[in-house]
Structures are given as C-alpha cells and as structure tokens.
Write a protein that holds these residues in place. Sequence first.
Motif, short mmCIF file in Angstrom:
data_model
loop_
_atom_site.label_atom_id
_atom_site.label_comp_id
_atom_site.label_asym_id
_atom_site.label_seq_id
_atom_site.Cartn_x
_atom_site.Cartn_y
_atom_site.Cartn_z
N TRP A 91 32.73 -7.05 25.43
CA TRP A 91 32.09 -8.03 24.64
C TRP A 91 31.17 -7.89 23.70
CZ3 TRP A 91 35.84 -10.80 25.01
CH2 TRP A 91 36.80 -11.08 26.18
N ILE A 92 30.30 -6.70 24.04
CA ILE A 92 29.46 -6.24 22.84
C ILE A 92 30.06 -5.80 21.51
CG2 ILE A 92 27.74 -4.38 22.12
CD1 ILE A 92 26.44 -4.68 24.67
N GLN A 93 31.22 -5.14 21.64
CA GLN A 93 31.97 -4.73 20.65
C GLN A 93 32.82 -5.76 19.98
OE1 GLN A 93 32.29 -1.64 19.77
NE2 GLN A 93 30.88 -0.81 21.25
N VAL A 94 33.21 -6.92 20.70
CA VAL A 94 33.76 -8.15 20.19
C VAL A 94 32.89 -8.88 19.25
CG1 VAL A 94 35.22 -10.28 20.59
CG2 VAL A 94 35.56 -8.17 22.12
N ARG A 95 31.70 -9.11 19.82
CA ARG A 95 30.62 -9.90 18.81
C ARG A 95 30.44 -8.97 17.65
NH1 ARG A 95 27.73 -10.12 23.63
NH2 ARG A 95 26.28 -8.87 22.90
N ALA A 96 30.16 -7.69 17.91
CA ALA A 96 29.93 -6.74 16.59
C ALA A 96 31.11 -6.85 15.73
CB ALA A 96 29.68 -5.28 17.06
N ARG A 97 32.05 -7.33 16.02
CA ARG A 97 33.12 -7.29 14.90
C ARG A 97 33.46 -8.85 14.36
NH1 ARG A 97 33.57 -2.88 17.79
NH2 ARG A 97 34.76 -1.07 16.81
N ALA A 98 32.67 -9.62 15.09
CA ALA A 98 32.67 -11.17 14.53
C ALA A 98 34.45 -11.67 14.56
CB ALA A 98 32.16 -11.22 13.22
#
Length: 427
Positions: A301-308
């Motif tokens: 979920w950190i990766q998903v948030r980082a990609r907006a």
Amino acid sequence: MRLRQLFVIGLALSLLGIGVPAWSEDDPRSCNDLLSGDTPAYVVCRWMATPEEAADIARFWLANDGQNMKDTDPMDPVVVNCQEAGNECATDSEGDGEMHDVGDPDVEGAEDGGEPECQAGEKCYADPSAITQAEKTAAAKTQAGGAVKTAADAGMRVWVDTELADDWKSGKLDEAVRKVAALAVQPGVVGIRFTSQIGFNQNFQTADEMDKFIAEASAALRKSAPGKKLAAHTVVPAFGCGANEECKTELTKKYPLLDADRIGAWLSKGLLDQLALDSGHLASEYATWKIDAATAQRNQWIQVRARAWDAYGQIAAEDAGFAAPGSPQLTAEQATTSITERVASPLQDDAAETVTLWTRWQNDQGQVNRVYGEKWAANATWDQLKKLTSVRPRLATLYDPAKPEVDQATDLKNLSEVFGQVYVHAA
C-alpha cells in the motif's frame, strides 16, 4: 458568518500538505520529518504554506470580526443587453421559453414512458447502449439477471463480474460484450469487472498482447454499456518487497507481465475505473526474504500511494484467504484480530478505498471455503463482520448465482447485512 469563518479556517489548513518535492532537508518548507521512517525516498513532503503562514492567513480573514470576508463580494456577472445596438443574441435556442419544475419531462406526454417524440412529431431518442429490448429482457431472465435484481432490491451496489480474455483470444469479443452489456444495463448495476488475475494466469504471451486486450475490451464495453464503470483484478507481487532489491528482481523475473507502470497506465489512460489488487500471495510469496504478510501488505500500500493511482480510479483490496475450508472455526477474539489485519488495515493505510472478500468459493478438489457457516449457520467470524456497519459501503463480496449456499434471496439478504457492494458472476 460563523460558517464562513469556519470555511476560511478550513481553507487555510488545507494549504498544509504534500506539495512540490523538497529535495533538500535544509529547505525551510520541507516537512519530510513528518514522514514515517519506512517511507520510500521518492516520497517527499513540502509545506505549501508553513504553519506560521497559515495562521497569518486565518488571522487576515478573521480579523475585526471577519470584516475582510464581509468586504469580499462576488465579481459582477457578465451581462449582455440584447436591446443594445450592436449586440446579437441567439433566437434559436432549445426549449419552449417557459419555466418548468424540476423533474418535469422535456416533452409533454413523456412521463408515460417509452420513447418521447420531438415537438414536430419525429423520433428524437436513441438508446446509447445499442442493446435491444429483447436482449435486455433475455438477460433479466437469466440466473445472473435474477441475482442482480435481488441484490439491488437488498440495497447493494451491483457489479457484473465476468471474464472476457478467452472471448477476446478466440475473436468473439463483440458477441461476449453484447451479452454482458445486456446484463449491465439492468437497474442497479454500476459497473462491469471484465477480467480477473490478468497477467497472472490468463496465459497472455506478451505484455503488449495483454495491453491490447485491455484497450479493446474497454472500448467495446464503453460503447455497448456507456456510463458503466469498468474494473479489472490483478496483483503486483513486487510491491510487497518494499526496499528489498533482491526480492523485487526475483519477483519481476517470475511475473514479467505484472509491471507496475504498465498496470498504472490502464488507470491513467482511462481504460479502467477500478483496479483490485489481490492479497492472496502476501502470506507465502516473501518467505525467502523474511518478509511476513503484515509487512508485505504495508509495503504494497505504500507503493500504491506513492504512485497516486487513486487519482485516476478506485483502488480495491481483494482477499480470498479470509474464507476457510467448510467455515472458519475462529473465536470472537481471533476473528476480530483477523478482521483488523485483513479488512481494517488496507482501509487505514489510505490506499484502498474498498475491500473485497471472497465469502464462498470452491477449490479444484471440490472443497467449499466459506466466511459464514454452512447453510448460514452462525459463527463468530460472520458475527464480527456484521458489526462493521460504519464501513459497510466500503466492503464488497462476490456471488455466483449458479452455486448458491441456499438460494438467491436468502444468500443475498444475508450478504447485504455485511457488504454494501456485490460482484455478481455472469458466465
């Protein structure tokens, strides 16, 4: 006036947040110190207005009992005087020049249903979906059509769940799309999920082939079922690796089609409105690198948030592992812990807007896995799920009308007590 003051305060505070990258820790506008220690290096924080500046803004608007706010009048509207020499005003605008109440039909008699006629008597309405009434009627009479109506009547937001990959490969996409569109235009249906586990087990030979399928299926569905949201389900295993480069390298080799940038482009190009990411791999995929399920989930979920990605569409977390063979044998305390880890955490991580739980599915050996008890017998897990009333709109499940637990009416009534959304499977 008090409402306006609160609005100004809210406006001022809204200026505090993520902004242009603060590349230097010496930058006075950097707020990187507020980010957690496990935040990727490419995620940075910058004050658009520092707390001191925001306070000054609020004081300006609230000073002297909000006089500055009182003095700010709307800009004068642009007005054209049609009687003034040199001004030309259109005289062929639509409408009859009369005021009508909200909800009144555009054409007299249209409230009786059917296709209204224009003022001159000619036909002026066309169904944009191009699906015939006969196709709609036939779809409504199928098992899936009955489940759609039952679910909608139970107050659930309904999606049609199908798989178009094989139809596309065999050159029968248009035929399959018309069939699913006839079901999707039924009352209560908001969208269509047209593929699952894409790139993981749909046997595409290349990433370009997979992209072509997504693009062509999306275009065909938007034409045949305009206004319906489109969704797909997949997984990005490398997301769970976090900062472990060896893990990312190995999983990228293992799943070459599941490239994050390629999948993200489906959203940014408008091919999808919803993307569901599976969590079934989280428990075992990362054991080699000593990454447990909770850490892998956090990394994902950190990766998903980082990609907006949520700027382009809705992101959903999907979990089939919540169900157990037969039915869960958890105590109330164990069920609460499991719900916290598998349902609450994805929502609290602020990357997934919804969580989809598989409540009933059958494995290759014919064994049925459930979240609830057999024939809806009571169990602690289901009882705990029924307490999540505040997040019910964010919870979804899948339902196969061809394999009911009891019958459609009983099953969907029970499911609607926990889930606000349901994906009805259409063969």
